[in-house]
Write a protein that holds these residues in place. Structure first.
Motif, PDB file in Angstrom:
ATOM      1  N   VAL A 112     -13.856  -8.396  10.922  1.00  0.00           N
ATOM      2  CA  VAL A 112     -12.490  -8.333  11.454  1.00  0.00           C
ATOM      3  C   VAL A 112     -12.001  -9.749  11.661  1.00  0.00           C
ATOM      4  N   GLN A 113     -10.940 -10.130  10.929  1.00  0.00           N
ATOM      5  CA  GLN A 113     -10.398 -11.478  11.054  1.00  0.00           C
ATOM      6  C   GLN A 113      -9.641 -11.626  12.364  1.00  0.00           C
ATOM      7  N   ALA A 114      -9.891 -12.732  13.066  1.00  0.00           N
ATOM      8  CA  ALA A 114      -9.180 -12.997  14.314  1.00  0.00           C
ATOM      9  C   ALA A 114      -7.702 -13.227  14.044  1.00  0.00           C
ATOM     10  N   GLU A 115      -7.395 -13.966  12.987  1.00  0.00           N
ATOM     11  CA  GLU A 115      -6.013 -14.230  12.610  1.00  0.00           C
ATOM     12  C   GLU A 115      -5.848 -13.946  11.119  1.00  0.00           C
ATOM     13  N   PRO A 116      -5.235 -12.813  10.771  1.00  0.00           N
ATOM     14  CA  PRO A 116      -5.069 -12.471   9.371  1.00  0.00           C
ATOM     15  C   PRO A 116      -4.265 -13.532   8.614  1.00  0.00           C
ATOM     16  N   VAL A 117      -4.628 -13.767   7.373  1.00  0.00           N
ATOM     17  CA  VAL A 117      -3.879 -14.677   6.508  1.00  0.00           C
ATOM     18  C   VAL A 117      -2.998 -13.827   5.592  1.00  0.00           C
ATOM     19  N   PRO A 118      -1.683 -14.076   5.549  1.00  0.00           N
ATOM     20  CA  PRO A 118      -0.815 -13.257   4.704  1.00  0.00           C
ATOM     21  C   PRO A 118      -1.271 -13.259   3.240  1.00  0.00           C
ATOM     22  N   GLN A 119      -1.417 -12.076   2.680  1.00  0.00           N
ATOM     23  CA  GLN A 119      -1.779 -11.931   1.273  1.00  0.00           C
ATOM     24  C   GLN A 119      -0.624 -11.220   0.571  1.00  0.00           C
ATOM     25  N   TYR A 120       0.169 -11.989  -0.149  1.00  0.00           N
ATOM     26  CA  TYR A 120       1.344 -11.409  -0.802  1.00  0.00           C
ATOM     27  C   TYR A 120       0.997 -10.691  -2.101  1.00  0.00           C
ATOM     28  N   VAL A 121      -0.172 -10.971  -2.639  1.00  0.00           N
ATOM     29  CA  VAL A 121      -0.669 -10.276  -3.826  1.00  0.00           C
ATOM     30  C   VAL A 121      -2.087  -9.800  -3.532  1.00  0.00           C
ATOM     31  N   LEU A 122      -2.357  -8.528  -3.814  1.00  0.00           N
ATOM     32  CA  LEU A 122      -3.671  -7.945  -3.586  1.00  0.00           C
ATOM     33  C   LEU A 122      -4.395  -7.757  -4.915  1.00  0.00           C
ATOM     34  N   SER A 123      -5.704  -7.886  -4.877  1.00  0.00           N
ATOM     35  CA  SER A 123      -6.515  -7.685  -6.063  1.00  0.00           C
ATOM     36  C   SER A 123      -6.512  -6.211  -6.473  1.00  0.00           C
ATOM     37  N   ALA A 124      -6.294  -5.948  -7.751  1.00  0.00           N
ATOM     38  CA  ALA A 124      -6.303  -4.574  -8.274  1.00  0.00           C
ATOM     39  C   ALA A 124      -7.061  -4.554  -9.605  1.00  0.00           C
ATOM     40  N   THR A 125      -7.951  -3.594  -9.763  1.00  0.00           N
ATOM     41  CA  THR A 125      -8.718  -3.457 -11.009  1.00  0.00           C
ATOM     42  C   THR A 125      -8.698  -2.004 -11.457  1.00  0.00           C
ATOM     43  N   GLN A 126      -8.886  -1.793 -12.766  1.00  0.00           N
ATOM     44  CA  GLN A 126      -8.933  -0.440 -13.308  1.00  0.00           C
ATOM     45  C   GLN A 126     -10.251  -0.217 -14.029  1.00  0.00           C
ATOM     46  N   LYS A 127     -10.893   0.890 -13.741  1.00  0.00           N
ATOM     47  CA  LYS A 127     -12.147   1.247 -14.399  1.00  0.00           C
ATOM     48  C   LYS A 127     -12.234   2.759 -14.491  1.00  0.00           C
ATOM     49  N   ASN A 128     -12.483   3.256 -15.709  1.00  0.00           N
ATOM     50  CA  ASN A 128     -12.589   4.702 -15.939  1.00  0.00           C
ATOM     51  C   ASN A 128     -11.378   5.462 -15.408  1.00  0.00           C
ATOM     52  N   GLN A 129     -10.177   4.900 -15.658  1.00  0.00           N
ATOM     53  CA  GLN A 129      -8.890   5.505 -15.290  1.00  0.00           C
ATOM     54  C   GLN A 129      -8.660   5.560 -13.775  1.00  0.00           C
ATOM     55  N   ILE A 130      -9.493   4.883 -12.995  1.00  0.00           N
ATOM     56  CA  ILE A 130      -9.293   4.797 -11.549  1.00  0.00           C
ATOM     57  C   ILE A 130      -8.889   3.375 -11.197  1.00  0.00           C
ATOM     58  N   TRP A 131      -7.793   3.251 -10.461  1.00  0.00           N
ATOM     59  CA  TRP A 131      -7.353   1.941  -9.975  1.00  0.00           C
ATOM     60  C   TRP A 131      -7.934   1.688  -8.590  1.00  0.00           C
ATOM     61  N   GLN A 132      -8.393   0.472  -8.360  1.00  0.00           N
ATOM     62  CA  GLN A 132      -8.926   0.090  -7.060  1.00  0.00           C
ATOM     63  C   GLN A 132      -8.191  -1.141  -6.542  1.00  0.00           C
ATOM     64  N   ILE A 133      -7.720  -1.058  -5.293  1.00  0.00           N
ATOM     65  CA  ILE A 133      -6.957  -2.136  -4.660  1.00  0.00           C
ATOM     66  C   ILE A 133      -7.693  -2.566  -3.397  1.00  0.00           C
ATOM     67  N   THR A 134      -7.915  -3.864  -3.251  1.00  0.00           N
ATOM     68  CA  THR A 134      -8.601  -4.391  -2.074  1.00  0.00           C
ATOM     69  C   THR A 134      -7.582  -4.767  -1.005  1.00  0.00           C
ATOM     70  N   LEU A 135      -7.733  -4.204   0.183  1.00  0.00           N
ATOM     71  CA  LEU A 135      -6.827  -4.457   1.301  1.00  0.00           C
ATOM     72  C   LEU A 135      -7.246  -5.725   2.053  1.00  0.00           C
ATOM     73  N   PRO A 136      -6.383  -6.251   2.923  1.00  0.00           N
ATOM     74  CA  PRO A 136      -6.687  -7.508   3.631  1.00  0.00           C
ATOM     75  C   PRO A 136      -7.974  -7.493   4.450  1.00  0.00           C
ATOM     76  N   ASP A 137      -8.422  -6.303   4.887  1.00  0.00           N
ATOM     77  CA  ASP A 137      -9.659  -6.248   5.674  1.00  0.00           C
ATOM     78  C   ASP A 137     -10.892  -5.971   4.805  1.00  0.00           C
ATOM     79  N   ASN A 138     -10.707  -6.090   3.479  1.00  0.00           N
ATOM     80  CA  ASN A 138     -11.774  -5.893   2.476  1.00  0.00           C
ATOM     81  C   ASN A 138     -12.178  -4.441   2.258  1.00  0.00           C
ATOM     82  N   THR A 139     -11.548  -3.489   2.942  1.00  0.00           N
ATOM     83  CA  THR A 139     -11.708  -2.103   2.528  1.00  0.00           C
ATOM     84  C   THR A 139     -10.871  -1.911   1.261  1.00  0.00           C
ATOM     85  N   THR A 140     -11.093  -0.816   0.542  1.00  0.00           N
ATOM     86  CA  THR A 140     -10.373  -0.607  -0.719  1.00  0.00           C
ATOM     87  C   THR A 140      -9.726   0.766  -0.766  1.00  0.00           C
ATOM     88  N   ILE A 141      -8.675   0.841  -1.568  1.00  0.00           N
ATOM     89  CA  ILE A 141      -7.993   2.098  -1.874  1.00  0.00           C
ATOM     90  C   ILE A 141      -8.181   2.362  -3.364  1.00  0.00           C
TER      91      ILE A 141
END
Length: 292
Positions: A112-141
């Protein structure tokens, strides 16, 4: 090597935005810079009323042929109807994605970051027709067709909710829609609000709140032994309204909640549904003066 736990997350729904004007249309409606997103990139954003109140906070995924909006499932119909009003002559089409679902993953080790750093672009990857997006707290959607995603695991879903709430990352649902400006939800800290992108609904209110410091409410992590519901009102010892529950998760012995409260209420005894609340952490800086 660490492994992550994954689960279907029914909280979320999806809207597909297609048509050649899709990026410019969304750029003019949402709080982040959609025009400068490249295909295969994602970002966070808010959709706001003209008075700057957050209707929904959104994960935006830009693909080659369309843009996907991920928001609370109970707000997707409302979101789609409100956006539809402004399409007019733009070449844009909005569609619900009923055959698609959203899953989430939690890394084995989270911080848990004490002071979040603004991330205006998030990492997104595609594998086997599933898209994965990494959120600022390193959990993924992850988004994909339901038969491609992991099944619902209630314990993992709860763990993800605990991680989001503990990190101070709120998700607006229908119960809390149009109640808060973006800064009350710390959306500017995680990169959901771009202050140089130009006009969008509510932009003047949000900019004024940012540069004049007029926001007097912010996020707080609360705990109680009672059951809470998103949208519940928080009161002080004088029974005056001082806040609102945004998200909550019930654990074995207590309920954790992320709420928006008055800054001045951080030093008082809070309650909800006639049960006392304990403030575990404030995600804002409180300045207490003699006149407060």
């Amino acid at each position: 090597m660490t492994h992550s736990a994954s689960t279907l997350m029914p909280f979320f729904g999806l809207i597909r935005v297609s048509g050649e004007d899709r990026a410019s249309f969304l750029h003019n409606q949402l709080s982040n810079d959609i025009n400068h997103l490249s295909a295969g990139q994602a970002c966070l954003a808010t959709y706001n009323t003209a008075k700057g109140r957050v209707i929904a906070n959104i994960v935006v995924l830009k693909r080659d042929e369309d843009i996907i909006l991920i928001a609370a499932a109970d707000l997707c119909e409302t979101l789609q109807k409100k956006l539809q009003i402004y399409i007019m002559r733009s070449k844009v089409k909005l569609q619900s994605m009923d055959e698609w679902r959203v899953a989430v993953s939690i890394p084995a080790i989270t911080t848990v970051q004490a002071e979040p750093v603004p991330q205006y672009v998030l990492s997104a990857t595609q594998k086997n027709q599933i898209w994965q997006i990494t959120l600022p707290d390193n959990t993924t959607i992850q988004i994909g067709k339901i038969n491609q995603l992991p099944p619902l695991n209630t314990e993992t879903a709860k763990a993800w909710q605990v991680q989001q709430i503990s990190s101070g990352i709120p998700w607006i649902s229908a119960a809390a829609t149009e109640t808060c400006v973006a800064q009350m939800l710390n959306q500017q800290l995680i990169g959901a609000v771009h202050f140089k992108k130009g006009c969008y609904p509510g932009q003047e209110i949000i900019a004024r709140a940012q540069y004049r410091g007029q926001v007097k409410r912010g996020l707080a992590l609360l705990e109680t032994t009672s059951i809470l519901t998103a949208g519940d009102t928080i009161t002080d010892s004088n029974n005056e309204e001082v806040g609102l529950i945004i998200n909550q998760v019930q654990q074995e012995t207590a309920t954790l909640a992320l709420a928006v409260i008055k800054h001045s209420a951080a030093e008082t005894q809070l309650q909800c549904n006639n049960h006392s609340l304990t403030i575990k952490k404030c995600f804002f800086t409180t300045v207490i003066t003699e006149n407060t």
